[in-house]
Scaffold this motif. Structure first.
Motif, PDB file in Angstrom:
ATOM      1  N   UNK A  89      29.173  32.766  79.879  1.00 45.56           N
ATOM      2  CA  UNK A  89      30.566  33.075  79.547  1.00 45.56           C
ATOM      3  C   UNK A  89      30.880  34.556  79.725  1.00 45.56           C
ATOM      4  N   UNK A  90      32.120  34.917  79.406  1.00 42.76           N
ATOM      5  CA  UNK A  90      32.615  36.264  79.664  1.00 42.76           C
ATOM      6  C   UNK A  90      31.792  37.370  79.017  1.00 42.76           C
ATOM      7  N   UNK A  91      31.475  37.218  77.721  1.00 41.97           N
ATOM      8  CA  UNK A  91      30.708  38.266  77.044  1.00 41.97           C
ATOM      9  C   UNK A  91      29.306  38.367  77.649  1.00 41.97           C
ATOM     10  N   UNK A  92      28.777  37.210  78.034  1.00 44.08           N
ATOM     11  CA  UNK A  92      27.406  37.166  78.576  1.00 44.08           C
ATOM     12  C   UNK A  92      27.259  37.947  79.870  1.00 44.08           C
ATOM     13  N   UNK A  93      28.365  38.166  80.582  1.00 47.08           N
ATOM     14  CA  UNK A  93      28.255  38.839  81.885  1.00 47.08           C
ATOM     15  C   UNK A  93      28.926  40.219  81.874  1.00 47.08           C
ATOM     16  N   UNK A  94      29.146  40.772  80.659  1.00 45.41           N
ATOM     17  CA  UNK A  94      29.901  42.023  80.582  1.00 45.41           C
ATOM     18  C   UNK A  94      29.077  43.240  80.228  1.00 45.41           C
ATOM     19  N   UNK A  95      27.764  43.084  79.990  1.00 46.56           N
ATOM     20  CA  UNK A  95      26.973  44.270  79.636  1.00 46.56           C
ATOM     21  C   UNK A  95      25.626  44.240  80.355  1.00 46.56           C
ATOM     22  N   UNK A 125      29.392  31.467  86.453  1.00 46.62           N
ATOM     23  CA  UNK A 125      29.844  32.361  85.385  1.00 46.62           C
ATOM     24  C   UNK A 125      31.329  32.695  85.420  1.00 46.62           C
ATOM     25  N   UNK A 126      31.758  33.184  84.250  1.00 48.20           N
ATOM     26  CA  UNK A 126      33.177  33.463  84.009  1.00 48.20           C
ATOM     27  C   UNK A 126      33.525  34.862  84.489  1.00 48.20           C
ATOM     28  N   UNK A 127      34.792  35.196  84.308  1.00 51.32           N
ATOM     29  CA  UNK A 127      35.264  36.570  84.492  1.00 51.32           C
ATOM     30  C   UNK A 127      34.706  37.422  83.347  1.00 51.32           C
TER      31      UNK A 127
END
Ligand code: ADP
Ligand code: ASP
Ligand code: MG
Length: 400
Positions: free
Chosen positions: A7-13, A38-40
């Motif tokens: 999801x989004x949080x998973x791919x943001x850091x 994966x998401x945005x």
């Protein structure tokens, strides 16, 4: 095959991306072929909705800059250059925003294309990072993998913004992907229709993309990686002493998701249920925690409340008629109107003089025009009141 949806949080850091790479390597070591969906980046789909609104007034540049900066910052933090493909998506976004400003309106078709760009941009970064980590990864356009189905009765708006896809096992796709790289990576949330146009699967729909692909590939399992360690008895962010539900059956997970537990998109259960593919939910930040496993036999027996769920943004339609008491066919006529307008009814309550139904925004692409049309048609049968936005609170369990 194993489908891994992040999801989004998973791919943001950066720290989460290290864990993503770790999960992918672990699945390869198990002898599985991972398909990463994966998401945005978190918050980007909301920003793109804002970009659409601002484009109408001409004041979209600051939002566009925020979107660009988020992606540039993450690329830099991950130690990868901003690739040409990512830049092309930004140019496309700018062109679309300028077009909307010029024309002064935005069609559902263009709305879908703008909102799809979040997933396209994020996955460019994801694929570049996994390649940088030494994985043999191939970026795929989800619009070549998932195809929307014709839904008789669905509105044009729903077909663009909240589409559903065919998900029968697809041997041709299995063969095509088997010949590809060892790790495949694609977007959640987006698909194409029979004209090749971009459509969306509804907000939060990336889980459903994962589920469709798991069914089409007849995957060993579908893993949903998110920002909580599983499905809980209540939203753990609102209820800190909520308990982790270690195992559920498909129907329980469906009810909990449909009643508002955002952790799973309500449409993601059916495809895996139909082909008995186990679905599990995990925390990307804490990959060691076991999480929730959803299977056909996962439900623990006995009557008990399993979860308390809340859902916001619900519209109630209250239909009031003095002549309804002992009358034959009122409900039939009233529900036919909902069908005519392509609207799906969620909850229903009746009394002697009033029938109230709820419309779930996740199932219906509702806007002022759609509501107005519904009310005009229903007004021929009864007095109509639109109440909303409302929240629903549900207790979900067996035999309760
Ligand atoms: P992602 O971006 O990974 O798809 P979402 O925000 O869509 O993540 O879904 C995860 C969120 O779902 C959690 O952060 C949590 O606040 C929320 N949530 C709501 N109800 C539940 C529940 N019963 N169990 C777990 N999470 C829940
Ligand atoms: N990015 C999309 C959304 O925010 C899809 C998803 O995250 O599941 O709705
Ligand atoms: Mg989600």
């Amino acid at each position: 095959w194993v489908v891994l949806k992040f999801g989004g949080t998973s791919v943001s850091s950066v720290s989460n991306w290290k864990n993503v790479a770790g999960v992918v390597r672990a699945r390869l070591d198990e002898g599985l072929r991972p398909v990463v969906v994966h998401s945005a980046l978190s918050g980007i789909t909301d920003r793109l909705e804002q970009l659409l609104a601002k484009a109408l007034t001409g004041d979209w540049e600051p939002v566009m800059e925020q979107v660009e900066r988020r992606h540039a910052d993450l690329s830099r933090d991950l130690g990868i250059p901003v690739c040409a493909d990512l830049e092309r998506h930004c140019i496309d976004l700018r062109k679309m925003a300028s077009g909307i400003q010029l024309i002064g309106e935005v069609s559902d078709r263009l709305r879908a294309r703008v909102m799809a760009t979040g997933e396209l941009m994020a996955t460019r970064i994801g694929a570049a990072y996994l390649a940088h980590e030494g994985l043999d990864v191939q970026w795929l356009d989800a619009r070549t993998l998932l195809h929307a189905e014709e839904r008789p009765g669905a509105s044009a708006r729903a077909n663009y913004l909240s589409a559903t896809c065919v998900f029968e096992p697809d041997p041709a796709l299995q063969q095509r992907l088997a010949a590809g790289h060892s790790v495949l990576l694609t977007q959640g949330f987006i698909a194409s229709d029979s004209r090749g146009e971009t459509v969306l699967l509804g907000r939060g729909g990336s889980d459903t993309s994962g589920s469709y692909l798991a069914a089409k590939l007849h995957a060993r399992r579908l893993e949903i990686w998110t920002d909580v360690p599983g499905m809980f008895t209540a939203n753990p962010r609102q209820v800190p002493n909520a308990r982790l539900l270690k195992s559920l059956d498909y129907d329980e997970a469906q009810e909990i998701a449909s009643s508002g537990a955002k952790v799973l998109h309500p449409r993601c259960i059916l495809p895996v249920k139909q082909y008995s593919i186990p679905l599990s939910v995990h925390d990307t930040q804490r990959p060691g925690i076991e999480g929730t496993v959803v299977t056909a036999t996962g439900g623990a027996g006995g009557a008990r409340v399993k979860a308390v769920c809340t859902k916001k943004g619900i519209t109630l339609i209250s239909m009031d008629t003095l002549g309804m008491w002992h009358q034959v066919g009122f409900l039939g006529d009233a529900f036919a109107v909902f069908k005519e307008h392509g609207l799906s009814v969620d909850l229903v309550s009746t009394s002697e003089t009033t029938v109230t139904v709820s419309l779930d925004p996740a199932a219906n692409a509702l806007d002022a025009r759609a509501l107005e049309g519904l009310v005009t048609s229903l007004s021929k049968l009864c007095r109509v009141e639109v109440i909303g936005p409302c929240a629903a609170v549900s207790l979900v369990g067996r035999s309760i």
